[in-house]
Design a protein around this motif. Structure first.
Motif, short mmCIF file in Angstrom:
data_model
loop_
_atom_site.label_atom_id
_atom_site.label_comp_id
_atom_site.label_asym_id
_atom_site.label_seq_id
_atom_site.Cartn_x
_atom_site.Cartn_y
_atom_site.Cartn_z
N MET A 158 18.72 11.55 -8.41
CA MET A 158 20.00 10.94 -8.07
C MET A 158 20.04 9.51 -8.56
O MET A 158 19.02 8.87 -8.68
CB MET A 158 20.21 10.95 -6.56
CG MET A 158 20.36 12.33 -5.97
SD MET A 158 22.04 12.95 -6.10
CE MET A 158 21.92 14.06 -7.47
N SER A 159 21.22 9.07 -8.85
CA SER A 159 21.33 7.74 -9.44
C SER A 159 20.78 6.69 -8.48
O SER A 159 20.72 6.88 -7.27
CB SER A 159 22.79 7.44 -9.73
OG SER A 159 23.54 7.58 -8.54
N PHE A 160 20.36 5.60 -9.05
CA PHE A 160 19.82 4.49 -8.28
C PHE A 160 20.70 3.28 -8.60
O PHE A 160 20.75 2.82 -9.73
CB PHE A 160 18.37 4.27 -8.70
CG PHE A 160 17.74 3.01 -8.16
CD1 PHE A 160 18.16 2.45 -6.96
CD2 PHE A 160 16.71 2.39 -8.85
CE1 PHE A 160 17.58 1.30 -6.46
CE2 PHE A 160 16.11 1.24 -8.37
CZ PHE A 160 16.55 0.69 -7.17
N ILE A 161 21.43 2.82 -7.58
CA ILE A 161 22.32 1.67 -7.77
C ILE A 161 21.65 0.46 -7.17
O ILE A 161 21.37 0.43 -5.98
CB ILE A 161 23.68 1.92 -7.10
CG1 ILE A 161 24.30 3.19 -7.67
CG2 ILE A 161 24.60 0.72 -7.28
CD1 ILE A 161 25.53 3.64 -6.92
N ASN A 162 21.38 -0.52 -8.00
CA ASN A 162 20.66 -1.70 -7.54
C ASN A 162 21.58 -2.91 -7.57
O ASN A 162 21.86 -3.47 -8.62
CB ASN A 162 19.44 -1.92 -8.44
CG ASN A 162 18.48 -2.93 -7.86
OD1 ASN A 162 18.90 -3.79 -7.09
ND2 ASN A 162 17.22 -2.82 -8.22
N ILE A 164 22.56 0.16 -12.75
CA ILE A 164 22.67 1.56 -12.36
C ILE A 164 21.67 2.34 -13.19
O ILE A 164 21.61 2.16 -14.40
CB ILE A 164 24.03 2.19 -12.71
CG1 ILE A 164 25.16 1.18 -12.58
CG2 ILE A 164 24.30 3.43 -11.89
CD1 ILE A 164 26.45 1.68 -13.19
N ASN A 165 20.89 3.18 -12.56
CA ASN A 165 19.94 4.04 -13.27
C ASN A 165 20.33 5.49 -13.07
O ASN A 165 20.54 5.92 -11.94
CB ASN A 165 18.53 3.85 -12.71
CG ASN A 165 17.94 2.52 -13.10
OD1 ASN A 165 17.35 2.37 -14.15
ND2 ASN A 165 18.12 1.53 -12.24
N CYS A 166 20.40 6.23 -14.16
CA CYS A 166 20.73 7.65 -14.04
C CYS A 166 19.70 8.47 -14.81
O CYS A 166 19.16 8.02 -15.81
CB CYS A 166 22.11 7.93 -14.62
SG CYS A 166 23.41 6.96 -13.86
N LYS A 167 19.49 9.69 -14.33
CA LYS A 167 18.49 10.57 -14.94
C LYS A 167 19.17 11.77 -15.58
O LYS A 167 19.90 12.50 -14.91
CB LYS A 167 17.51 11.02 -13.86
CG LYS A 167 16.48 12.03 -14.34
CD LYS A 167 15.44 12.25 -13.25
CE LYS A 167 14.41 13.28 -13.68
NZ LYS A 167 13.35 13.43 -12.67
N PRO A 201 13.69 5.81 -21.98
CA PRO A 201 14.61 4.96 -21.22
C PRO A 201 15.56 4.22 -22.17
O PRO A 201 15.13 3.65 -23.17
CB PRO A 201 13.67 3.97 -20.52
CG PRO A 201 12.45 3.90 -21.36
CD PRO A 201 12.39 5.16 -22.21
N HIS A 252 17.82 7.34 -18.10
CA HIS A 252 16.47 7.84 -18.35
C HIS A 252 16.60 9.28 -18.83
O HIS A 252 17.04 10.15 -18.09
CB HIS A 252 15.63 7.78 -17.08
CG HIS A 252 15.27 6.38 -16.69
ND1 HIS A 252 14.56 6.07 -15.57
CD2 HIS A 252 15.53 5.20 -17.31
CE1 HIS A 252 14.39 4.76 -15.51
NE2 HIS A 252 14.98 4.20 -16.54
N THR A 298 23.80 -0.51 -17.33
CA THR A 298 23.60 0.93 -17.16
C THR A 298 22.36 1.36 -17.91
O THR A 298 22.21 1.09 -19.08
CB THR A 298 24.79 1.74 -17.70
OG1 THR A 298 25.00 1.37 -19.05
CG2 THR A 298 26.04 1.51 -16.90
N ASP A 339 20.67 13.67 -12.51
CA ASP A 339 22.09 13.32 -12.38
C ASP A 339 22.97 14.11 -13.34
O ASP A 339 24.16 14.26 -13.12
CB ASP A 339 22.31 11.83 -12.67
CG ASP A 339 21.67 10.96 -11.61
OD1 ASP A 339 22.04 11.11 -10.45
OD2 ASP A 339 20.79 10.15 -11.96
#
Ligand code: GDP
Ligand code: MG
Lengths: 195, 165
Positions: free
Chosen positions: A1-5, A11-14, A61, A75, A72, A97
């Motif tokens: 799941m995305s990681f919103i920092n 924003i990190n998405c897989k 990445p 990964h 944005t 994601d």
């Protein structure tokens, strides 16, 4: 799941590239890696056998730029395609994601595509995901080869839901960025819905 | 506790709390580098001698490592191996799971010892777990209160197209 920092405004998405063995998943990532500016990419990691078959995963990445003041990062992962690596495939789907299904257009890989797609559905279900609800695109790869099924035939079989579908030749790079963009769009639109 | 599928959100306040805890752990355990990784492979925070380290790759491989050993554990009827230790010639890696979802990685050399690292990690883990629980409840609160709209609610197709130019 995305990681919103919010702390680092990222924003990190897989995104996972899935598909039967030798369909061109690793080649997709290699093309993206080769065509991406140095400052926008990290190292590409390939956990491969001595014969260059993906053993566990490839990882790339990418930093794509900013959206609403957030960096944005995507990964990208590939899974090993061979049937007997199913345990590894399940692990890589954790927290996904968005999924790109790379189909091998060659006629003799018709059944392998179906089997792999069924396997994707099963493995997602095991993790509590529903493919129908996940950002999902399909790439019909190896269009440069002579012995390919028609896109219509492939689409009828693999894409009843009519998710975004693209023709590709990962070796020359045709359709590779278009595919990435299509899935990224769906993933980011999902974030929007969630917010 | 963080569910396996809930999306992780990090806020400034909690990030600062986490960094303070990691910095203290770094000092008290005499270690070289410490980082925190989401089980999905996303780097959450890092401290110590990170300048020459590819922390993104480290994060992804650590998560892969935990996932693989977790798979092994299941096969032999264990829930999960909550601590992993890799011993090198100079540097060692101590990996542990916090609150079921976050991975704490400590890299140390002969200036420290496994015993010391283990001891300090135990204490820090409990404190880090509290921060992550706070994060979860905060994320849930933010989700129901309309006063803090998500910055992504307004994303347009143009924004997305621009990313690829
Ligand atoms: N002709 C052709 N060959 C391709 C294409 N994409 C990949 N290949 C080749 O197919 C083989 C397997 O590709 P690879 O990316 O390793 O497959 P993976 O198992 O899905 O990762 C390699 O020899 C590639 O060069 C394509 O679009 N056209
Ligand atoms: Mg491969």
């Amino acid at each position: 799941m995305s990681f919103i920092n919010y702390a680092s405004r990222e924003i990190n998405c897989k995104i996972v590239y899935y598909g039967p063995g030798l369909c061109g998943k690793t080649t997709n990532l290699q093309f993206i890696y080769n065509k991406t500016a140095e400052e926008s990419k990290g190292k590409m990691i390939s956990l491969a056998t001595e014969t260059e078959r993906t053993l566990f995963f490839d990882f790339l990445p990418l930093a794509l730029g900013e959206i609403r003041g957030f960096k944005t990062r995507f990964h990208l992962y590939t899974v090993p395609g061979q049937v007997f690596y199913d345990a590894s495939r399940k692990l890589i789907l954790k927290g996904v994601d968005g999924v790109v299904f790379v189909a091998d257009s060659q006629e003799e890989r018709f059944d392998a595509n179906i089997e792999s797609l069924e396997n994707l559905k099963d493995n997602l279900e095991e993790q509590g995901f529903d493919l129908e609800k996940l950002p999902f695109v399909i790439q019909y790869n190896k269009r440069d080869l002579p012995n390919v099924s028609s896109v219509e035939e492939l689409s009828n079989l693999l894409n009843p839901r009519k998710v975004p579908e693209l023709e590709g030749c990962a070796m020359s790079g045709e359709g590779v960025f278009e595919t990435l963009k299509a899935v990224a769009k769906l993933v980011l639109n999902d974030l929007k819905k969630a917010g | 506790m963080l569910g396996p599928q809930s999306s992780l959100v990090m806020y400034d306040e909690e990030y600062q709390r986490i960094l303070l805890l990691l910095e203290r752990l770094l000092r008290e355990s005499n270690s070289k580098v410490i980082f925190l990784v989401d089980k999905n492979g996303q780097l959450i925070a890092a401290t110590g001698e990170t300048a020459n380290l590819d922390t993104t790759s480290l994060a992804s491989l650590t998560a892969g490592n935990i996932a693989a050993t977790g798979g092994l554990a299941k096969l032999i009827g264990e829930k999960e191996f909550s601590i992993l230790f890799h011993e090198g010639e100079k540097d060692n890696i101590h990996i542990s799971i916090i609150g079921g979802r976050v991975i704490l990685v400590v890299i140390f050399d002969q200036r420290s010892s496994l015993g010391l690292v283990r001891l300090r990690v135990k204490k820090a883990s409990n404190e880090l777990a509290v921060v992550f629980e706070d994060l979860v409840s905060k994320t849930e609160q933010q989700a129901v209160s309309s006063s803090a709209p998500s910055p992504f609610a307004e994303i347009t197709d143009d924004d997305i197209d621009n990313l690829f130019n």
